[in-house]
Design a protein around this motif. Structure first.
Motif, mmCIF file in Angstrom:
data_model
loop_
_atom_site.group_PDB
_atom_site.id
_atom_site.type_symbol
_atom_site.label_atom_id
_atom_site.label_comp_id
_atom_site.label_asym_id
_atom_site.label_seq_id
_atom_site.Cartn_x
_atom_site.Cartn_y
_atom_site.Cartn_z
ATOM 1 N N SER A 1 0.827 -1.200 0.000
ATOM 2 C CA SER A 1 0.000 0.000 0.000
ATOM 3 C C SER A 1 0.866 1.257 0.000
ATOM 4 O O SER A 1 0.634 2.187 -0.774
ATOM 5 C CB SER A 1 -0.930 -0.035 1.204
ATOM 6 O OG SER A 1 -1.659 1.138 1.288
ATOM 7 N N ALA A 2 1.893 1.267 0.854
ATOM 8 C CA ALA A 2 2.803 2.419 0.898
ATOM 9 C C ALA A 2 3.558 2.538 -0.419
ATOM 10 O O ALA A 2 3.759 3.628 -0.951
ATOM 11 C CB ALA A 2 3.777 2.265 2.058
ATOM 12 N N LEU B 1 2.574 1.788 -3.290
ATOM 13 C CA LEU B 1 1.711 2.308 -4.352
ATOM 14 C C LEU B 1 1.330 3.759 -4.106
ATOM 15 O O LEU B 1 0.508 4.316 -4.825
ATOM 16 C CB LEU B 1 0.452 1.440 -4.483
ATOM 17 C CG LEU B 1 0.751 0.017 -4.959
ATOM 18 C CD1 LEU B 1 -0.424 -0.907 -4.709
ATOM 19 C CD2 LEU B 1 1.115 0.016 -6.424
ATOM 20 N N GLY B 2 1.892 4.345 -3.065
ATOM 21 C CA GLY B 2 1.719 5.784 -2.869
ATOM 22 C C GLY B 2 0.737 6.177 -1.788
ATOM 23 O O GLY B 2 0.419 7.350 -1.649
ATOM 24 N N ALA B 3 0.253 5.211 -1.014
ATOM 25 C CA ALA B 3 -0.724 5.553 0.015
ATOM 26 C C ALA B 3 -0.032 6.102 1.259
ATOM 27 O O ALA B 3 1.009 5.589 1.663
ATOM 28 C CB ALA B 3 -1.549 4.322 0.387
ATOM 29 N N THR B 4 -0.612 7.135 1.854
ATOM 30 C CA THR B 4 -0.109 7.620 3.130
ATOM 31 C C THR B 4 -0.534 6.630 4.211
ATOM 32 O O THR B 4 -1.336 5.728 3.965
ATOM 33 C CB THR B 4 -0.703 8.992 3.471
ATOM 34 O OG1 THR B 4 -2.120 8.836 3.568
ATOM 35 C CG2 THR B 4 -0.392 10.014 2.399
ATOM 36 N N PRO C 1 -10.250 -2.626 6.701
ATOM 37 C CA PRO C 1 -11.101 -3.655 6.099
ATOM 38 C C PRO C 1 -10.644 -5.070 6.420
ATOM 39 O O PRO C 1 -11.462 -5.958 6.639
ATOM 40 C CB PRO C 1 -10.987 -3.390 4.594
ATOM 41 C CG PRO C 1 -10.540 -1.992 4.470
ATOM 42 C CD PRO C 1 -9.733 -1.681 5.690
ATOM 43 N N GLN D 1 -4.251 6.594 4.653
ATOM 44 C CA GLN D 1 -4.948 5.886 3.565
ATOM 45 C C GLN D 1 -4.785 4.381 3.706
ATOM 46 O O GLN D 1 -5.730 3.627 3.490
ATOM 47 C CB GLN D 1 -4.393 6.347 2.213
ATOM 48 C CG GLN D 1 -4.911 7.718 1.798
ATOM 49 C CD GLN D 1 -4.198 8.226 0.553
ATOM 50 O OE1 GLN D 1 -3.006 8.029 0.372
ATOM 51 N NE2 GLN D 1 -4.944 8.902 -0.305
ATOM 52 N N THR D 2 -3.584 3.948 4.065
ATOM 53 C CA THR D 2 -3.350 2.517 4.260
ATOM 54 C C THR D 2 -4.244 1.987 5.369
ATOM 55 O O THR D 2 -4.847 0.923 5.248
ATOM 56 C CB THR D 2 -1.875 2.262 4.620
ATOM 57 O OG1 THR D 2 -1.069 2.782 3.586
ATOM 58 C CG2 THR D 2 -1.605 0.789 4.786
ATOM 59 N N THR E 1 -7.965 1.972 3.948
ATOM 60 C CA THR E 1 -8.325 1.126 2.811
ATOM 61 C C THR E 1 -7.785 -0.296 2.895
ATOM 62 O O THR E 1 -8.270 -1.172 2.194
ATOM 63 C CB THR E 1 -7.829 1.742 1.490
ATOM 64 O OG1 THR E 1 -6.423 1.973 1.614
ATOM 65 C CG2 THR E 1 -8.520 3.051 1.200
ATOM 66 N N VAL E 2 -6.782 -0.523 3.729
ATOM 67 C CA VAL E 2 -6.216 -1.876 3.795
ATOM 68 C C VAL E 2 -6.337 -2.478 5.197
ATOM 69 O O VAL E 2 -6.935 -3.531 5.376
ATOM 70 C CB VAL E 2 -4.731 -1.885 3.343
ATOM 71 C CG1 VAL E 2 -4.147 -3.278 3.473
ATOM 72 C CG2 VAL E 2 -4.616 -1.395 1.911
#
Lengths: 332, 312
Positions: B217-218, B220-223, B234, B226-227, B230-231
């Motif tokens: 996740s990181a 792919l550019g997620a802060t 869930p 966001q991680t 979204t990850v």
């Protein structure tokens, strides 16, 4: 041409400062833009740590890492224009394939329609057009690998990192994917850095490669250089199936008293020698037979092509080698 | 000398083992019958009886249960006095669940991702240790901690934060004369008592999220935020839901804490306790007991619809 990735005396140590485990120990490395670069080495040799240093999951204990000239030593992963294909693919199980591929665009704030359009283009690039609505759990290993590839490539990285990308695939699929990856890299012109412990994979895919041992680089060069002119015993041993000859034997064969490598396929049966000994093992390989010869204290292997006569186990036999096949190594 | 191909059975034990080997189902049936009898008859059976009782009513003059089907008892739940009890309990349970979830997450995350070896042992011991001591002792201890002459008041005056404490107690509804006689105090005790039941399933769920997924996740550019959204969340949601089932239902059924801490307002557990005891109104007590079950079913249905179990 600018260098895509540069390591300037990079070290990564783990554990206590007094007795550190030196995973990466003073590595200098330059990866040219557009190269297909392989990092080869046994497990624990530091190749994966180097990859993680490029992606940003590790920060160097000392030294500097530059990506396209920019110092990224302290830059977090999400701010690096570098993407990774993970060894276990690390697809998000709760998202379908399209959402997985579009993830990088989603977190950057791209709208749904636009990112799904791009994701579908990428899925088509890796030949998975019909699979957007499936969950990763419903795909085979090879298909998951392609999804992981598409998910990384959709972000248009300047460097793509691949961590043992083909390790989990069976032989047939692995060979097909090797060709495909190579073709994809040529087409996209992106710098690929890929980590493997499989010497055949490294030799067949890379433009240049680094052989790692104990946190250091044992040798850097083109596959031809690495294979034909190994610098150290370790490289000769690890890459390919070369014979490593001790200094005394090299001297006896007319070279200097140094370690040397001799490729089995450059040897042929010859009654006059100069390498003679007792045959201790035979291994049939299809295209030829590998004959292991006991010469004094050392084992020397020779490849006899299929069709040529093969000596019996236990018999005395003598081999000669092509001129120039004996490679004297500079290092230990 | 020849070696026999098959060893003869040495006795009845060998014959029995052989029988089980040939018929694995037989062994399964034998192993499962006792617990299934217990589960089916004693456990679910009594629950069914409870459900049945809630459809009976009580004769107001004689106080005798009339075993005839009626919805009269359920209608009684909707009377303002009873409905208040339900509402109060549900709101408190929801608040406690939320409080437990928010407090548990960092602890569970640390335990799942960073704690190794000795620290893991410290974590498990720290979470489990309070469960080994008596529930009543802990609740009474809390009453002393929260009392007007208690440690918190003392600590507030020692650190010159009495004004902050007073402002907190001056809040409408949740405040009160002192922490031990307010909803705030009750909330604190509930969270304390039930938090292990939230931490443990949460930690188990977080432990199953592979590190590579968070790294991906990181990558792919997620802060981090966001991680998390979204990850991690869930993927950890089944654990959070499992934990919240515990904290929610345990709070809904509890009848001790509201008696000891708080302003003596009635809760479902207390209502059931009083109705089946002094009042002798078993049908209404049963109807009250059905409420948490129905609420849990609705909650699980909502959680499922929100995709809480998709990652299972």
């Amino acid at each position: 041409m600018t260098a895509a990735v540069e390591f300037a005396c990079v070290s990564r140590h783990f554990g206590p400062v007094t007795a550190p485990i030196k995973a990466v120990d003073g590595v200098d490395l330059t990866i040219a833009e557009g190269a297909f670069f392989a990092m080869l080495g046994p497990s624990g040799s530091g190749k994966t740590t180097c990859l993680r240093l490029i992606s940003g999951f590790e920060t160097p204990t000392s030294g500097q890492i530059r990506i396209f000239g920019q110092d990224v030593s302290q830059t977090p992963p999400h701010l690096r224009n570098v993407n990774t294909v993970f060894q276990d693919y690390a697809l998000f199980p709760h998202m379908n394939v399209r959402d997985n591929v579009a993830y990088g665009l989603m977190v950057k704030g791209m709208g749904r329609a636009a990112r799904y359009g791009r994701a579908d283009e990428m899925l088509s690039l890796v030949k998975l057009d019909e699979y957007g609505d499936r969950k990763p759990g419903q795909l085979s290993g090879g298909q998951r690998q392609r999804v992981a590839l598409a998910r990384a490539l959709v972000n248009e990285p300047r460097v793509l990192l691949l961590d043992e990308p083909l390790g989990a695939l069976d032989l047939k699929l692995r060979e097909a994917m090797q060709d495909e990856l190579k073709a994809l890299q040529k087409r996209l012109g992106i710098t690929f850095v890929f980590v493997t412990h499989d010497q055949h994979e490294a030799l067949s895919m890379a433009d240049s490669l680094a052989v790692f041992n104990d946190g250091r680089i044992a040798q850097i060069g083109t596959p031809e250089q690495i294979y034909a002119q190994p610098r150290t015993r370790f490289v000769a041993d690890f890459v390919g199936s070369s014979n490593v000859l001790p200094p005394a034997m090299t001297a006896a064969l007319g070279g200097p008293a140094k370690w040397a490598s001799l490729r089995p396929e450059s040897m042929y049966l010859s009654a006059s020698g100069p390498i003679s000994g007792t045959v201790t093992a035979l291994r049939y390989l299809g295209s030829g037979t590998r004959v292991v010869l006991r010469v004094g204290e050392a084992d020397v292997a020779a490849l006899v092509p299929t069709g040529a006569p093969v000596p019996q186990i236990g018999s005395a036999s003598a081999f000669a080698f092509a001129p120039g096949a004996l490679h004297v190594m500079e290092g230990e | 000398m020849t070696v026999p191909a098959i060893f003869a059975a040495r006795g009845s034990a060998d014959r029995l083992t052989g029988l089980f080997w040939r018929r694995p189902r037989l062994l399964l049936v034998l192993l499962l019958t006792p617990p299934l009898l217990w589960l089916g008859v004693v456990y679910l059976g009594s629950l069914a009886t409870l459900l049945l009782q809630s459809f009976y009513s009580i004769d107001e003059f004689s106080g005798v249960v009339v075993p005839e089907f009626t919805l009269k008892t359920y209608a009684e739940l909707l009377r303002p006095a009873n409905f208040d009890v339900i509402l109060r309990t549900v709101v408190m349970s929801a608040a406690v669940t939320l409080g437990c979830a928010v407090l548990s997450f960092p602890i569970a995350y640390f335990a799942a991702r960073y704690a190794k070896g000795r620290w893991k042992a410290v974590f498990y011991l720290g979470v489990m240790l309070p469960l080994w001591s008596s529930y009543l002792v802990k609740v009474y201890a809390w009453k002393l901690i929260l009392a007007k002459e208690g440690i918190i008041t003392w600590a507030a005056s020692a650190t010159h934060t009495t004004a902050a404490l007073d402002a907190l107690l001056a809040l409408p509804v949740i405040g009160g004369n002192s922490l031990s006689t307010s909803y705030l105090g009750m909330f604190a005790v509930f969270v304390y008592v039930w938090i292990p039941y939230m931490i443990l399933p949460m930690q188990a769920a977080l432990e199953r999220v592979p590190t590579s997924m968070i790294e991906a996740s990181a990558d792919l550019g997620a802060t981090r935020a966001q991680t998390f959204r979204t990850v991690i969340l869930p993927l950890a949601l089944p654990g959070v839901v499992a934990g919240s089932i515990f904290t929610f239902s345990l709070t809904m059924g509890d009848y001790i804490i509201p008696q000891i801490v708080g302003n003596s307002a009635n809760f479902i557990g207390m209502a059931v306790y009083q109705l089946q005891g002094t009042a002798g109104n078993i049908p209404l007590a049963a109807a009250f007991a059905v409420v948490p079950i129905v609420i849990m079913l609705i909650y699980l249905g909502l959680a499922k619809r929100m995709g809480a179990f998709d990652a299972l």
